[in-house]
Design a protein around this motif. Structure first.
Motif, PDB file in Angstrom:
ATOM      1  N   VAL A  35       0.892  -1.266  -0.055  1.00  0.00           N
ATOM      2  CA  VAL A  35      -0.072  -0.103   0.083  1.00  0.00           C
ATOM      3  C   VAL A  35       0.945   1.112   0.113  1.00  0.00           C
ATOM      4  CG1 VAL A  35      -1.853   1.158   1.151  1.00  0.00           C
ATOM      5  CG2 VAL A  35      -1.899  -1.199   1.432  1.00  0.00           C
ATOM      6  N   GLY A  36       0.927   1.998  -1.021  1.00  0.00           N
ATOM      7  CA  GLY A  36       1.441   3.122  -1.296  1.00  0.00           C
ATOM      8  C   GLY A  36       0.916   4.439  -0.304  1.00  0.00           C
ATOM      9  N   LEU A  37       1.790   5.060   0.378  1.00  0.00           N
ATOM     10  CA  LEU A  37       1.325   6.190   1.348  1.00  0.00           C
ATOM     11  C   LEU A  37       0.687   7.214   0.474  1.00  0.00           C
ATOM     12  CD1 LEU A  37       1.290   7.343   4.193  1.00  0.00           C
ATOM     13  CD2 LEU A  37       3.507   8.404   3.501  1.00  0.00           C
ATOM     14  N   LYS A  38       1.265   7.517  -0.488  1.00  0.00           N
ATOM     15  CA  LYS A  38       0.784   8.545  -1.473  1.00  0.00           C
ATOM     16  C   LYS A  38       0.757   8.149  -2.998  1.00  0.00           C
ATOM     17  CE  LYS A  38       2.450  12.342   1.155  1.00  0.00           C
ATOM     18  NZ  LYS A  38       3.437  13.575   1.349  1.00  0.00           N
ATOM     19  N   ASP A  39       1.198   7.302  -3.498  1.00  0.00           N
ATOM     20  CA  ASP A  39       1.379   6.943  -4.877  1.00  0.00           C
ATOM     21  C   ASP A  39       1.514   5.630  -4.994  1.00  0.00           C
ATOM     22  OD1 ASP A  39       1.285   9.678  -6.193  1.00  0.00           O
ATOM     23  OD2 ASP A  39       3.189   9.983  -4.872  1.00  0.00           O
ATOM     24  N   LEU A  40       1.195   4.964  -6.120  1.00  0.00           N
ATOM     25  CA  LEU A  40       1.590   3.593  -6.373  1.00  0.00           C
ATOM     26  C   LEU A  40       3.028   3.392  -6.615  1.00  0.00           C
ATOM     27  CD1 LEU A  40      -1.355   2.585  -8.836  1.00  0.00           C
ATOM     28  CD2 LEU A  40      -1.116   1.964  -6.623  1.00  0.00           C
ATOM     29  N   ALA A  41       3.718   4.304  -7.101  1.00  0.00           N
ATOM     30  CA  ALA A  41       5.247   4.225  -7.441  1.00  0.00           C
ATOM     31  C   ALA A  41       6.027   4.890  -6.495  1.00  0.00           C
ATOM     32  CB  ALA A  41       5.394   5.035  -8.976  1.00  0.00           C
ATOM     33  N   VAL A  42       6.886   4.286  -5.787  1.00  0.00           N
ATOM     34  CA  VAL A  42       7.573   4.472  -4.548  1.00  0.00           C
ATOM     35  C   VAL A  42       8.990   4.363  -5.064  1.00  0.00           C
ATOM     36  CG1 VAL A  42       7.946   3.922  -2.221  1.00  0.00           C
ATOM     37  CG2 VAL A  42       5.611   4.013  -3.124  1.00  0.00           C
ATOM     38  N   THR A  43       9.998   5.197  -4.529  1.00  0.00           N
ATOM     39  CA  THR A  43      11.424   5.114  -4.666  1.00  0.00           C
ATOM     40  C   THR A  43      11.976   4.708  -3.066  1.00  0.00           C
ATOM     41  OG1 THR A  43      11.513   6.263  -6.571  1.00  0.00           O
ATOM     42  CG2 THR A  43      13.556   6.163  -5.374  1.00  0.00           C
ATOM     43  N   GLY A  44      12.562   3.580  -2.972  1.00  0.00           N
ATOM     44  CA  GLY A  44      13.288   3.152  -1.815  1.00  0.00           C
ATOM     45  C   GLY A  44      14.519   3.930  -1.514  1.00  0.00           C
ATOM     46  N   ALA A  45      15.020   3.601  -0.241  1.00  0.00           N
ATOM     47  CA  ALA A  45      16.072   4.439   0.491  1.00  0.00           C
ATOM     48  C   ALA A  45      17.497   4.228  -0.472  1.00  0.00           C
ATOM     49  CB  ALA A  45      16.443   3.873   1.710  1.00  0.00           C
ATOM     50  N   LYS A  49      12.933   1.224  -7.142  1.00  0.00           N
ATOM     51  CA  LYS A  49      11.741   1.503  -7.549  1.00  0.00           C
ATOM     52  C   LYS A  49      10.549   0.475  -7.064  1.00  0.00           C
ATOM     53  CE  LYS A  49      13.068   5.156 -10.005  1.00  0.00           C
ATOM     54  NZ  LYS A  49      13.107   6.517  -9.316  1.00  0.00           N
ATOM     55  N   LEU A  50       9.597   0.779  -6.418  1.00  0.00           N
ATOM     56  CA  LEU A  50       8.781  -0.284  -6.048  1.00  0.00           C
ATOM     57  C   LEU A  50       7.352   0.393  -6.639  1.00  0.00           C
ATOM     58  CD1 LEU A  50       9.842  -0.456  -2.153  1.00  0.00           C
ATOM     59  CD2 LEU A  50      10.416  -2.049  -4.164  1.00  0.00           C
ATOM     60  N   THR A  51       6.603  -0.859  -7.054  1.00  0.00           N
ATOM     61  CA  THR A  51       5.112  -0.596  -7.406  1.00  0.00           C
ATOM     62  C   THR A  51       4.173  -1.258  -6.432  1.00  0.00           C
ATOM     63  OG1 THR A  51       5.876  -0.602 -10.002  1.00  0.00           O
ATOM     64  CG2 THR A  51       3.677  -0.514  -9.402  1.00  0.00           C
ATOM     65  N   CYS A  52       3.550  -0.323  -6.023  1.00  0.00           N
ATOM     66  CA  CYS A  52       2.185  -0.761  -4.790  1.00  0.00           C
ATOM     67  C   CYS A  52       1.022  -1.166  -5.715  1.00  0.00           C
ATOM     68  CB  CYS A  52       2.148   0.272  -4.214  1.00  0.00           C
ATOM     69  SG  CYS A  52       3.502   1.013  -2.926  1.00  0.00           S
TER      70      CYS A  52
END
Length: 191
Positions: A35-45, A49-52
């Motif tokens: 579950v993305g906090l704000k978006d489906l596409a998230v960039t980790g530390a 690139k992660l896709t929620c």
């Protein structure tokens, strides 16, 4: 029947801590959403690139377990979300299970979930959020389960497998076959 687990993913998350519970729990036949906090596409530390599967909404209240990975920036993003805080407080009041590891217990501290609770976190991190916790008891164990508060916490990247297996156990899912198949037992006896 499979349990429903949500793993909250925010920009700056520690990728190992985000993906290990997803991987282990899906191998164990559980229904896991990223579950993305704000978006489906998230960039980790570490710029992975992660896709929620979905973005945060009120359906978070329907999960059997919500899991927060660490990574300092990711944990800050989770901590600072008023929407997530309100949902997590409702989950806590309903007696639902929640888990956080590494830096993410800072979010639980802000939400009031660590009050009167046993917990752990990344070394020294507890000092950063101590003023947000009333009567919390910090431990240095790999994974800490506070059954009375329905909270699971863990230390950092190297503890992600132990954390994921403990989440499974708490949900009534036997992790033993995967511990063997993933060579966790071998690691535990040979490291």
């Amino acid at each position: 029947m499979a349990k429903k687990i949500a793993v909250m993913i925010a920009d700056g998350c520690e990728e190992i801590e985000a993906l290990t519970p997803v991987d282990v729990l899906r191998r164990l036949g559980q229904d896991v959403d990223m579950v993305g906090l704000k978006d489906l596409a998230v960039t980790g530390a570490h710029q992975i690139k992660l896709t929620c599967d979905k973005v945060l909404d009120d359906s978070l209240l329907d999960y059997d377990m919500v899991v927060l990975p660490g990574g300092y920036q990711g944990a800050q993003n989770l901590r600072n979300s008023d929407q997530l805080m309100a949902l997590m407080q409702k989950r806590n009041q309903a007696g639902k299970w929640n888990a956080a590891m590494c830096a993410a217990p800072m979010a639980f501290a802000r939400y009031g979930l660590l009050n009167d609770s046993d917990y752990t976190c990344y070394p020294e991190m507890e000092k950063e959020f101590a003023s947000d916790v009333t009567n919390g008891r910090h431990h240095e164990d790999i994974v800490v389960v506070d059954s009375s508060k329905h909270i699971i916490t863990s230390r950092g990247p190297a503890t992600a497998l132990a954390y994921a297996y403990k989440i499974a156990e708490v949900l009534g899912v036997d992790p033993a076959p995967q511990k063997e198949a993933m060579l966790y037992n071998f690691l535990a006896t040979n490291i």
